[in-house]
Design a protein around this motif. Structure first.
Motif, mmCIF file in Angstrom:
data_model
loop_
_atom_site.group_PDB
_atom_site.id
_atom_site.type_symbol
_atom_site.label_atom_id
_atom_site.label_comp_id
_atom_site.label_asym_id
_atom_site.label_seq_id
_atom_site.Cartn_x
_atom_site.Cartn_y
_atom_site.Cartn_z
ATOM 1 N N LEU A 1 5.719 -0.701 -11.050
ATOM 2 C CA LEU A 1 4.392 -0.195 -11.399
ATOM 3 C C LEU A 1 4.465 1.127 -12.154
ATOM 4 N N MET A 2 5.286 2.043 -11.660
ATOM 5 C CA MET A 2 5.303 3.403 -12.197
ATOM 6 C C MET A 2 6.056 3.508 -13.520
ATOM 7 N N GLN A 3 7.023 2.652 -13.766
ATOM 8 C CA GLN A 3 7.765 2.628 -15.027
ATOM 9 C C GLN A 3 8.269 4.014 -15.444
ATOM 10 N N ASN A 4 8.982 4.675 -14.549
ATOM 11 C CA ASN A 4 9.598 5.986 -14.806
ATOM 12 C C ASN A 4 8.599 7.103 -15.055
ATOM 13 N N THR A 5 7.382 6.980 -14.528
ATOM 14 C CA THR A 5 6.406 8.068 -14.596
ATOM 15 C C THR A 5 6.022 8.449 -13.175
ATOM 16 N N ARG A 6 5.361 9.564 -13.012
ATOM 17 C CA ARG A 6 4.948 10.031 -11.682
ATOM 18 C C ARG A 6 3.492 9.687 -11.382
ATOM 19 N N GLU A 7 2.746 9.216 -12.387
ATOM 20 C CA GLU A 7 1.331 8.926 -12.189
ATOM 21 C C GLU A 7 0.886 7.826 -13.142
ATOM 22 N N SER B 1 5.379 15.424 -4.755
ATOM 23 C CA SER B 1 6.656 16.148 -4.757
ATOM 24 C C SER B 1 7.513 15.780 -3.547
ATOM 25 N N ASN B 2 6.878 15.222 -2.498
ATOM 26 C CA ASN B 2 7.606 14.743 -1.316
ATOM 27 C C ASN B 2 7.920 13.254 -1.398
ATOM 28 N N ASN B 3 7.768 12.676 -2.594
ATOM 29 C CA ASN B 3 8.036 11.261 -2.851
ATOM 30 C C ASN B 3 7.180 10.325 -2.004
ATOM 31 N N LYS B 4 5.926 10.687 -1.793
ATOM 32 C CA LYS B 4 4.946 9.822 -1.136
ATOM 33 C C LYS B 4 4.015 9.286 -2.218
ATOM 34 N N LEU B 5 3.422 8.119 -1.972
ATOM 35 C CA LEU B 5 2.435 7.554 -2.900
ATOM 36 C C LEU B 5 1.035 7.939 -2.437
ATOM 37 N N ILE B 6 0.203 8.366 -3.387
ATOM 38 C CA ILE B 6 -1.194 8.692 -3.089
ATOM 39 C C ILE B 6 -2.063 7.980 -4.118
ATOM 40 N N LEU B 7 -3.084 7.282 -3.637
ATOM 41 C CA LEU B 7 -4.049 6.606 -4.497
ATOM 42 C C LEU B 7 -5.388 7.317 -4.350
ATOM 43 N N THR B 8 -5.947 7.794 -5.466
ATOM 44 C CA THR B 8 -7.236 8.488 -5.438
ATOM 45 C C THR B 8 -8.154 7.892 -6.485
ATOM 46 N N LYS B 9 -9.449 8.031 -6.239
ATOM 47 C CA LYS B 9 -10.446 7.544 -7.190
ATOM 48 C C LYS B 9 -10.829 8.656 -8.132
#
Length: 65
Positions: free
Chosen positions: A35-41, A57-65
Motif C-alpha cells: 500500500l505505502m510503496q516506499n512512502t510514509r503517507e 516515527s514509532n512505525n505505527k499505522l494511523i488512519l485519519t479522516k
C-alpha cells in the motif's frame, strides 16, 4: 477526490484468510508495504472522502479522516 498530482496504484490482494475472532469470516490480506510503496503517507479515497494512512516515527499505522 483524487488530487491532480496523485498516482493510482494497483495492489495485489492475497487469498482470503480467517478472521482470528471468527473462523467463519474470511478477510483479504494486503501488506502495508504494498500500500505505502516506499512512502510514509498515502491518501485513501472512500465514498467521496479522503483518509490519510501514515506511518509514525514509532512505525505505527494511523488512519485519519
Amino acid at each position: 477526490m483524487t488530487p491532480d498530482n496523485s498516482t493510482n496504484i494497483r495492489v495485489s490482494i492475497d487469498d482470503p484468510v480467517n478472521d482470528q475472532g471468527n473462523s467463519s469470516r474470511k478477510m483479504h490480506r494486503v501488506s502495508a508495504e504494498a500500500l505505502m510503496q516506499n512512502t510514509r503517507e498515502i491518501v485513501i479515497e472512500y465514498q467521496g472522502s479522503d483518509y490519510r494512512l501514515r506511518i509514525t516515527s514509532n512505525n505505527k499505522l494511523i488512519l485519519t479522516k
